[in-house]
Write a protein that holds these residues in place. Sequence first.
Motif, short mmCIF file in Angstrom:
data_model
loop_
_atom_site.label_atom_id
_atom_site.label_comp_id
_atom_site.label_asym_id
_atom_site.label_seq_id
_atom_site.Cartn_x
_atom_site.Cartn_y
_atom_site.Cartn_z
N LYS A 61 30.10 122.28 61.31
CA LYS A 61 29.44 123.58 61.48
C LYS A 61 28.48 123.89 60.35
O LYS A 61 27.40 124.41 60.57
N GLU A 62 28.92 123.60 59.15
CA GLU A 62 28.09 123.86 57.97
C GLU A 62 27.81 122.57 57.24
O GLU A 62 28.57 121.61 57.35
N VAL A 63 26.70 122.57 56.47
CA VAL A 63 26.30 121.40 55.71
C VAL A 63 26.13 121.79 54.25
O VAL A 63 25.53 122.82 53.96
N ALA A 64 26.67 120.99 53.37
CA ALA A 64 26.50 121.20 51.93
C ALA A 64 25.91 119.93 51.34
O ALA A 64 26.49 118.85 51.47
N CYS A 65 24.74 120.04 50.73
CA CYS A 65 24.09 118.89 50.10
C CYS A 65 24.59 118.73 48.67
O CYS A 65 24.70 119.71 47.93
N LEU A 66 24.88 117.51 48.30
CA LEU A 66 25.23 117.19 46.93
C LEU A 66 23.94 116.96 46.14
O LEU A 66 22.89 116.69 46.73
N PRO A 67 23.99 117.04 44.82
CA PRO A 67 22.78 116.81 44.03
C PRO A 67 22.25 115.39 44.23
O PRO A 67 23.02 114.45 44.44
N ALA A 68 20.94 115.24 44.15
CA ALA A 68 20.33 113.92 44.23
C ALA A 68 20.84 113.07 43.07
O ALA A 68 20.93 113.54 41.94
N ALA A 69 21.20 111.83 43.37
CA ALA A 69 21.73 110.92 42.34
C ALA A 69 20.88 109.66 42.29
O ALA A 69 20.33 109.22 43.29
N GLY A 85 25.45 96.68 41.96
CA GLY A 85 26.06 97.56 42.95
C GLY A 85 26.07 99.00 42.48
O GLY A 85 26.83 99.82 42.97
N GLY A 86 25.25 99.32 41.49
CA GLY A 86 25.13 100.70 41.02
C GLY A 86 26.25 101.11 40.08
O GLY A 86 26.88 102.15 40.24
N MET A 87 26.54 100.30 39.08
CA MET A 87 27.63 100.61 38.16
C MET A 87 27.35 101.84 37.30
O MET A 87 28.27 102.48 36.82
N GLY A 88 26.10 102.15 37.09
CA GLY A 88 25.75 103.34 36.32
C GLY A 88 24.99 104.30 37.21
O GLY A 88 24.10 103.91 37.94
N ALA A 89 25.38 105.55 37.19
CA ALA A 89 24.72 106.54 38.04
C ALA A 89 24.58 107.85 37.29
O ALA A 89 25.32 108.12 36.35
N LEU A 90 23.63 108.67 37.75
CA LEU A 90 23.34 109.94 37.10
C LEU A 90 23.01 110.97 38.17
O LEU A 90 22.20 110.71 39.06
N ALA A 91 23.65 112.12 38.11
CA ALA A 91 23.35 113.22 39.04
C ALA A 91 23.46 114.53 38.26
O ALA A 91 24.39 114.68 37.46
N PRO A 92 22.56 115.44 38.43
CA PRO A 92 21.39 115.33 39.30
C PRO A 92 20.36 114.38 38.68
O PRO A 92 20.26 114.26 37.47
N ALA A 93 19.60 113.72 39.55
CA ALA A 93 18.56 112.80 39.10
C ALA A 93 17.51 113.60 38.32
O ALA A 93 16.94 114.55 38.83
N PRO A 94 17.26 113.23 37.05
CA PRO A 94 16.39 114.05 36.20
C PRO A 94 14.93 114.12 36.67
O PRO A 94 14.23 115.04 36.33
N PHE A 95 14.48 113.14 37.46
CA PHE A 95 13.09 113.15 37.89
C PHE A 95 12.88 113.90 39.21
O PHE A 95 11.76 114.04 39.66
N MET A 96 13.95 114.37 39.82
CA MET A 96 13.83 115.15 41.06
C MET A 96 13.63 116.62 40.68
O MET A 96 14.47 117.22 40.02
#
Length: 98
Positions: A61-69, A85-96
């Motif tokens: 019914k509702e949608v919730a977006c997570l921060p861009a990563a 396989g993406g061992m390091g990740a960052l959210a929110p993506a600083p360039f977005m």
Amino acid sequence: APYDVVVKASGLRAGKGVIVPATREEAEAAVEELWKDGEELIVEEKVGGQEVSILALTDGKEVACLPAACDYKRVFDGDQGGNTGGMGALAPAPFMTE
């Protein structure tokens, strides 16, 4: 000049089915390696730039977006080495910005 293709095993591979060859010989070796297991392969043009993932959750019914990563796929600094396989990740993506 860099060899601008990637070789991928088709389907979900947990981020580890992509080989980014530096030469034609490396591309041919990647095809041989993946093909020996009977994999369906994709060879496509290498695209540069930054990549982000945007996920959303819903209850139907509702949608919730997570921060861009963004994730850092290559094992060594300077975007060098094999994919992790993406061992390091960052959210929110600083360039977005939006």
